[in-house]
Design a protein around this motif. Structure first.
Motif, PDB file in Angstrom:
ATOM      1  N   PRO A   1       0.326   1.697  12.228  1.00  0.00           N
ATOM      2  CA  PRO A   1       0.753   2.979  12.807  1.00  0.00           C
ATOM      3  C   PRO A   1       0.886   4.096  11.781  1.00  0.00           C
ATOM      4  O   PRO A   1       0.625   5.251  12.083  1.00  0.00           O
ATOM      5  N   GLU A   2       1.308   3.751  10.546  1.00  0.00           N
ATOM      6  CA  GLU A   2       1.435   4.755   9.496  1.00  0.00           C
ATOM      7  C   GLU A   2       0.952   4.124   8.202  1.00  0.00           C
ATOM      8  O   GLU A   2       1.641   3.308   7.604  1.00  0.00           O
ATOM      9  N   ILE A   3      -0.241   4.508   7.776  1.00  0.00           N
ATOM     10  CA  ILE A   3      -0.867   3.865   6.625  1.00  0.00           C
ATOM     11  C   ILE A   3      -0.099   4.143   5.343  1.00  0.00           C
ATOM     12  O   ILE A   3      -0.167   3.377   4.376  1.00  0.00           O
ATOM     13  N   ALA A   4       0.674   5.240   5.310  1.00  0.00           N
ATOM     14  CA  ALA A   4       1.455   5.542   4.100  1.00  0.00           C
ATOM     15  C   ALA A   4       2.507   4.472   3.834  1.00  0.00           C
ATOM     16  O   ALA A   4       3.029   4.371   2.729  1.00  0.00           O
ATOM     17  N   LEU A   5       2.816   3.667   4.846  1.00  0.00           N
ATOM     18  CA  LEU A   5       3.857   2.649   4.702  1.00  0.00           C
ATOM     19  C   LEU A   5       3.265   1.250   4.577  1.00  0.00           C
ATOM     20  O   LEU A   5       3.892   0.263   4.935  1.00  0.00           O
ATOM     21  N   SER A   6       2.052   1.162   4.052  1.00  0.00           N
ATOM     22  CA  SER A   6       1.338  -0.115   4.032  1.00  0.00           C
ATOM     23  C   SER A   6       1.548  -0.906   2.752  1.00  0.00           C
ATOM     24  O   SER A   6       0.869  -1.902   2.540  1.00  0.00           O
ATOM     25  N   ALA A   7       2.479  -0.487   1.891  1.00  0.00           N
ATOM     26  CA  ALA A   7       2.599  -1.098   0.560  1.00  0.00           C
ATOM     27  C   ALA A   7       2.767  -2.611   0.631  1.00  0.00           C
ATOM     28  O   ALA A   7       2.024  -3.365  -0.024  1.00  0.00           O
ATOM     29  N   GLN A   8       3.726  -3.100   1.416  1.00  0.00           N
ATOM     30  CA  GLN A   8       3.948  -4.538   1.479  1.00  0.00           C
ATOM     31  C   GLN A   8       2.792  -5.254   2.163  1.00  0.00           C
ATOM     32  O   GLN A   8       2.439  -6.375   1.798  1.00  0.00           O
ATOM     33  N   TRP A   9       2.201  -4.626   3.166  1.00  0.00           N
ATOM     34  CA  TRP A   9       1.060  -5.239   3.838  1.00  0.00           C
ATOM     35  C   TRP A   9      -0.081  -5.470   2.850  1.00  0.00           C
ATOM     36  O   TRP A   9      -0.711  -6.535   2.841  1.00  0.00           O
ATOM     37  N   LEU A  10      -0.367  -4.470   2.010  1.00  0.00           N
ATOM     38  CA  LEU A  10      -1.440  -4.600   1.032  1.00  0.00           C
ATOM     39  C   LEU A  10      -1.130  -5.710   0.036  1.00  0.00           C
ATOM     40  O   LEU A  10      -2.029  -6.447  -0.387  1.00  0.00           O
ATOM     41  N   GLN A  11       0.128  -5.848  -0.362  1.00  0.00           N
ATOM     42  CA  GLN A  11       0.497  -6.933  -1.271  1.00  0.00           C
ATOM     43  C   GLN A  11       0.224  -8.287  -0.632  1.00  0.00           C
ATOM     44  O   GLN A  11      -0.280  -9.209  -1.295  1.00  0.00           O
ATOM     45  N   ARG A  12       0.547  -8.439   0.638  1.00  0.00           N
ATOM     46  CA  ARG A  12       0.279  -9.699   1.334  1.00  0.00           C
ATOM     47  C   ARG A  12      -1.212  -9.977   1.409  1.00  0.00           C
ATOM     48  O   ARG A  12      -1.659 -11.112   1.262  1.00  0.00           O
ATOM     49  N   PHE A  13      -1.987  -8.924   1.658  1.00  0.00           N
ATOM     50  CA  PHE A  13      -3.439  -9.093   1.746  1.00  0.00           C
ATOM     51  C   PHE A  13      -4.001  -9.560   0.408  1.00  0.00           C
ATOM     52  O   PHE A  13      -4.840 -10.469   0.360  1.00  0.00           O
ATOM     53  N   VAL A  14      -3.574  -8.936  -0.675  1.00  0.00           N
ATOM     54  CA  VAL A  14      -4.075  -9.307  -2.002  1.00  0.00           C
ATOM     55  C   VAL A  14      -3.694 -10.747  -2.329  1.00  0.00           C
ATOM     56  O   VAL A  14      -4.504 -11.505  -2.896  1.00  0.00           O
ATOM     57  N   ARG A  15      -2.479 -11.151  -2.000  1.00  0.00           N
ATOM     58  CA  ARG A  15      -2.076 -12.546  -2.252  1.00  0.00           C
ATOM     59  C   ARG A  15      -2.979 -13.520  -1.492  1.00  0.00           C
ATOM     60  O   ARG A  15      -3.339 -14.571  -2.008  1.00  0.00           O
ATOM     61  N   ARG A  16      -3.352 -13.145  -0.275  1.00  0.00           N
ATOM     62  CA  ARG A  16      -4.144 -14.061   0.552  1.00  0.00           C
ATOM     63  C   ARG A  16      -5.613 -14.074   0.178  1.00  0.00           C
ATOM     64  O   ARG A  16      -6.264 -15.130   0.164  1.00  0.00           O
ATOM     65  N   PHE A  17      -6.188 -12.897  -0.152  1.00  0.00           N
ATOM     66  CA  PHE A  17      -7.640 -12.788  -0.328  1.00  0.00           C
ATOM     67  C   PHE A  17      -8.078 -12.412  -1.745  1.00  0.00           C
ATOM     68  O   PHE A  17      -9.269 -12.349  -2.015  1.00  0.00           O
ATOM     69  N   GLY A  18      -7.127 -12.109  -2.628  1.00  0.00           N
ATOM     70  CA  GLY A  18      -7.483 -11.875  -4.025  1.00  0.00           C
ATOM     71  C   GLY A  18      -7.920 -10.466  -4.364  1.00  0.00           C
ATOM     72  O   GLY A  18      -8.011 -10.119  -5.544  1.00  0.00           O
ATOM     73  N   VAL A  19      -8.202  -9.638  -3.373  1.00  0.00           N
ATOM     74  CA  VAL A  19      -8.641  -8.256  -3.613  1.00  0.00           C
ATOM     75  C   VAL A  19      -7.983  -7.362  -2.574  1.00  0.00           C
ATOM     76  O   VAL A  19      -7.464  -7.836  -1.554  1.00  0.00           O
ATOM     77  N   GLU A  20      -8.033  -6.062  -2.827  1.00  0.00           N
ATOM     78  CA  GLU A  20      -7.527  -5.111  -1.844  1.00  0.00           C
ATOM     79  C   GLU A  20      -8.604  -4.803  -0.807  1.00  0.00           C
ATOM     80  O   GLU A  20      -9.801  -4.843  -1.106  1.00  0.00           O
ATOM     81  N   PRO A  21      -8.201  -4.496   0.419  1.00  0.00           N
ATOM     82  CA  PRO A  21      -9.177  -4.074   1.423  1.00  0.00           C
ATOM     83  C   PRO A  21      -9.545  -2.612   1.218  1.00  0.00           C
ATOM     84  O   PRO A  21      -8.947  -1.906   0.398  1.00  0.00           O
ATOM     85  N   ALA A  22     -10.521  -2.153   1.972  1.00  0.00           N
ATOM     86  CA  ALA A  22     -10.778  -0.715   2.036  1.00  0.00           C
ATOM     87  C   ALA A  22      -9.668  -0.073   2.852  1.00  0.00           C
ATOM     88  O   ALA A  22      -9.201  -0.643   3.835  1.00  0.00           O
ATOM     89  N   VAL A  23      -9.236   1.102   2.431  1.00  0.00           N
ATOM     90  CA  VAL A  23      -8.150   1.810   3.105  1.00  0.00           C
ATOM     91  C   VAL A  23      -8.698   3.126   3.654  1.00  0.00           C
ATOM     92  O   VAL A  23      -9.476   3.812   2.992  1.00  0.00           O
ATOM     93  N   TRP A  24      -8.298   3.478   4.870  1.00  0.00           N
ATOM     94  CA  TRP A  24      -8.790   4.710   5.502  1.00  0.00           C
ATOM     95  C   TRP A  24      -7.638   5.474   6.150  1.00  0.00           C
ATOM     96  O   TRP A  24      -6.939   4.941   7.001  1.00  0.00           O
ATOM     97  N   HIS A  25      -7.418   6.697   5.702  1.00  0.00           N
ATOM     98  CA  HIS A  25      -6.406   7.554   6.317  1.00  0.00           C
ATOM     99  C   HIS A  25      -6.690   8.992   5.917  1.00  0.00           C
ATOM    100  O   HIS A  25      -7.573   9.271   5.089  1.00  0.00           O
ATOM    101  N   SER A  26      -5.944   9.903   6.478  1.00  0.00           N
ATOM    102  CA  SER A  26      -6.239  11.334   6.327  1.00  0.00           C
ATOM    103  C   SER A  26      -5.959  11.855   4.924  1.00  0.00           C
ATOM    104  O   SER A  26      -6.446  12.931   4.561  1.00  0.00           O
TER     105      SER A  26
END
Length: 741
Positions: free
Chosen positions: A265-290
């Motif tokens: 809902p608000e990509i500016a608040l994705s900090a912890q989500w991105l950390q979880r993603f990196v732990r699981r997949f080893g890299v960051e995803p592509a990020v898209w927002h305004s």
């Protein structure tokens, strides 16, 4: 079909959709030198300018209710030729059909929807990166100064380097490099740039899932492996590990070689989500927002179009990215109203995500601890599969929820924290635990009042009170953005120092907390204090490292954070949001407070939630105390069914706006006189909108309500067809409105 001949001259023509609020695609002549296919991005003449557009084909599979009437063909002699085919990846068919579907559903011009998908600045060609190598020239006329010799030495390995890097390595100015190029000593070459996005590894880290999570994850994997459309709701108590579970569906999608989209809902608040993603997949995803810079936007858009960006996490606009092979869509916190786009093309990203997944033959998973009534109704009808996680991960228990009746335990005069709330926060901090105070209101005070004459300071452009932001020494309108300095005299009676703030905002609670808890380390989490992802990341780090004792925040703190040390959540005004005639007021309040409460006790220490309220017997408060969200929503559904209110009926709002109240009234009354009539439908209004003036324009509303099986789009097209309006009048249509302001 590449092109089609028309007329005696046999001119091959193509339809080109342009990213402007036009009624449809324009016909152009296809030059014999250009082989064009639907989806090609081209340059065409329009009003003496060259414009970027997309070769368009007729909608396929668009429901008749959503289809606009066809336009009349243009004579061959009047056709202008396509100017050029641009070196930009072709727009996939699934995205073209999505543009058609969104335009038809929202009654928006297709070109306006295309503008969100084309993103001209994002889809523009990326200039190649160039660098320098030694030219091999044996010129004797070029003098080799010591500086030039160092430049040549830096290139002895034969690898190209750009101007800045070469100048730094040789300890020279960039002018030396350029002069050597002019002298023929250096040759410019294209540097092969590495991929902007590394491939996420689905086997990077084996997740530690509970048996309940593993069973749910396996069902999600099966949905992905089926490679067909299916919608599912993944719900579960806060802290049950929904994110870790649905990331297994993302892993399955990666294993299938397809792309995945995760909407937040608000990509500016994705900090912890991105950390979880990196732990699981080893890299960051592509990020898209305004807030992405133009260069990063172009790189990401191209990477998505080329399949290089395999996982995208983004805000609602990410729905319009050109995925060539979308295999999974996740909508996290699907209940959030932030997914509703209110300006321009008005659409709900949650609902459009379901459409995008269907057009891509991919599953869509809607995720929430407090699902919306719309999603629960789809589960009830069998349209969505239901997956649930019933317990918190790691054995953590749910927090206890209690009310503080402010009639029995009022704060001190001029204060807003009850003594019971203060004592509970002190107890938590004495134990070395963290506490949170929540108030969903930005600024210092929502109203400024003159004690002498009673004047209330209002926005000059809107029917809204100005909110004091004491830290900025401003009064601000949260609807139009107007700001002004806090006056020293009353604008009405000119009394000096008579203006006083009424009610609390998060800044005022922070001021009170600093006085009440002088030794506490306080962090404020609001959109004013966390302007972007970097600030949010730093805030999360401080909380996780126990550099914070007391968190004070607005609704930002309710959005999925995991704070293991947080054991007490205090809601300063639990009644806020229940007032007014909003259809969804109770639903939104229980969702918000349930989410806030879920931040407490997510580790070993038990959590406690305190709700300050003047109405502890309200159904919302009782549902929170009993932790019985399901029963509350069942009662909410029972209240809406008889009147055909969403999700058991359809709504469409018509918002009439004009420069004057008289013009707005005249247009609204004209619409009212021609309002459709029939069994199963009703038009409410016209009436002044709750915000009767917004950004200087006077606003009136009409509301069309129908039974669920009646499509509103044909009714609205017929109603609005041939409507004659003054030039200053505008009518905006909002299908499935969320806000009634």
């Amino acid at each position: 079909m590449e092109s089609e001949p028309a007329g005696e001259a046999g001119v091959a023509r193509v339809s080109v959709l342009l990213p402007y609020p036009l009624l449809g695609a324009f016909d152009y002549a296809r030059p014999e030198t250009l082989a064009l296919e639907p989806g090609d991005i081209v340059l065409v003449p329009l009003n003496r300018r060259a414009e970027v557009g997309v070769v368009w084909d007729a909608p396929v599979g668009l429901p008749p209710d959503l289809a606009a009437p066809p336009s009349r063909p243009v004579a061959d002699a009047k056709l202008k030729p396509v100017a050029a085919l641009l070196d930009i990846p072709r727009m996939p068919e699934s995205l073209r059909r999505f543009v058609d579907w969104v335009a038809g559903y929202t009654l928006s011009p297709p070109g306006l929807v295309l503008a969100m998908a084309l993103r001209t600045n994002a889809s523009a060609p990326i200039p190649p990166t160039t660098g320098w190598v030694r030219s091999g020239s044996n010129s004797t006329t070029a003098r080799l100064t010591p500086a030039r010799q160092r430049v040549q030495q830096a290139l002895v390995d034969g690898l190209p380097r750009n101007t800045a890097e070469l100048a730094r390595m040789a300890a020279v100015g960039t002018g030396v490099v350029r002069s050597m190029a002019e002298a023929g000593l250096l040759m410019e070459v294209v540097i092969e740039t590495p991929s902007a996005f590394r491939r996420p590894d689905p086997d990077h880290q084996d997740p530690v899932l509970s048996p309940d999570q593993e069973r749910t994850a396996e069902k999600l994997r099966n949905l992905v492996h089926a490679r067909r459309f299916q919608a599912a709701l993944l719900d579960g108590v806060t802290g049950s590990g929904k994110t870790e579970t649905y990331l297994e569906a993302v892993a399955a999608c990666l294993a299938e070689g397809r792309q995945a989209l995760v909407l937040l809902p608000e990509i500016a608040l994705s900090a912890q989500w991105l950390q979880r993603f990196v732990r699981r997949f080893g890299v960051e995803p592509a990020v898209w927002h305004s807030d992405l810079g133009s260069k990063r936007r172009r790189i990401t858009w191209r990477a998505v179009a080329g399949g290089e960006a395999q996982v995208v996490v983004g805000a609602r606009s990410a729905l319009f990215l050109p995925f060539p092979d979308l295999g999974l869509v996740i909508v996290d916190e699907e209940h959030e109203t932030a997914f509703k786009q209110e300006d321009g093309v008005t659409y709900h990203a949650r609902d459009m995500a379901v459409v995008r997944a269907r057009l891509s033959a991919a599953p869509v998973v809607l995720v929430s601890a407090t699902p919306s009534l719309e999603t629960l109704a789809n589960v009830e009808s069998g349209r969505y599969e239901h997956l649930s996680l019933a317990v918190r991960h790691g054995g953590a228990s749910l927090p206890t929820v209690e009310t503080i009746d402010l009639r029995d335990h009022p704060p001190e005069r001029g204060r807003f924290l009850s003594p019971a709330m203060i004592e509970a926060a002190l107890d938590a901090m004495r134990r070395g635990e963290q506490a949170m105070l929540f108030l969903n209101r930005r600024g210092y005070a929502p109203l400024t009042l003159c004690r002498t004459c009673g004047h209330r300071i209002q926005c000059p452009n809107c029917t809204a009170w100005l909110v004091e932001h004491r830290a900025r020494r401003q009064l601000a309108c949260h609807h139009c953005g107007h700001t002004e300095a806090v006056p020293t005299h009353c604008p009405s009676c000119n009394a000096e120092n008579s203006l006083t703030p009424i009610g609390p905002g998060v800044e005022r609670i922070t001021e009170e907390a600093r006085e009440t808890f002088p030794d506490a380390r306080i962090l404020v989490m609001a959109s004013d204090t966390l302007p972007g992802p970097n600030a949010a990341t730093e805030a999360v780090r401080k909380i996780a490292d126990r550099e914070v004792d007391l968190i004070i925040g607005t609704q930002i703190v309710a959005k999925g954070w995991h704070f293991p040390g947080l054991t007490l959540v205090g809601v300063v005004d639990a009644d806020l949001g229940l007032a007014g005639g909003d259809l969804r007021a109770a639903e939104r309040t229980v969702q918000l407070l349930h989410q806030v409460a879920g931040r407490a006790g997510r580790a070993e220490a038990p959590g406690r939630v305190l709700l300050q309220t003047y109405n502890p017997t309200h159904p919302v408060m009782q549902a929170l105390i009993a932790n019985d969200f399901a029963t509350f929503m069942q009662k909410e559904a029972a209240q809406r069914r008889p009147g055909n209110w969403p999700p058991y009926g359809r709504l469409a709002a018509l918002i009439v706006s004009a420069d004057t109240a008289e013009a707005a009234d005249a247009a609204a009354q004209a619409l009212g006189r021609t309002a459709p009539r029939g069994e199963g439908l009703q038009v409410l209004g016209p009436a002044p909108a709750p915000l009767a003036i917004l950004r200087g324009r006077h606003r009136r509303r009409l509301l069309l309500r129908t039974r669920r099986e009646i499509a509103v789009q044909p009714i609205l097209r017929s109603w609005l067809h041939g409507l004659q309006l003054a030039r200053s009048v505008q009518v905006d249509v909002d299908i499935d409105p969320v806000s009634f302001l």
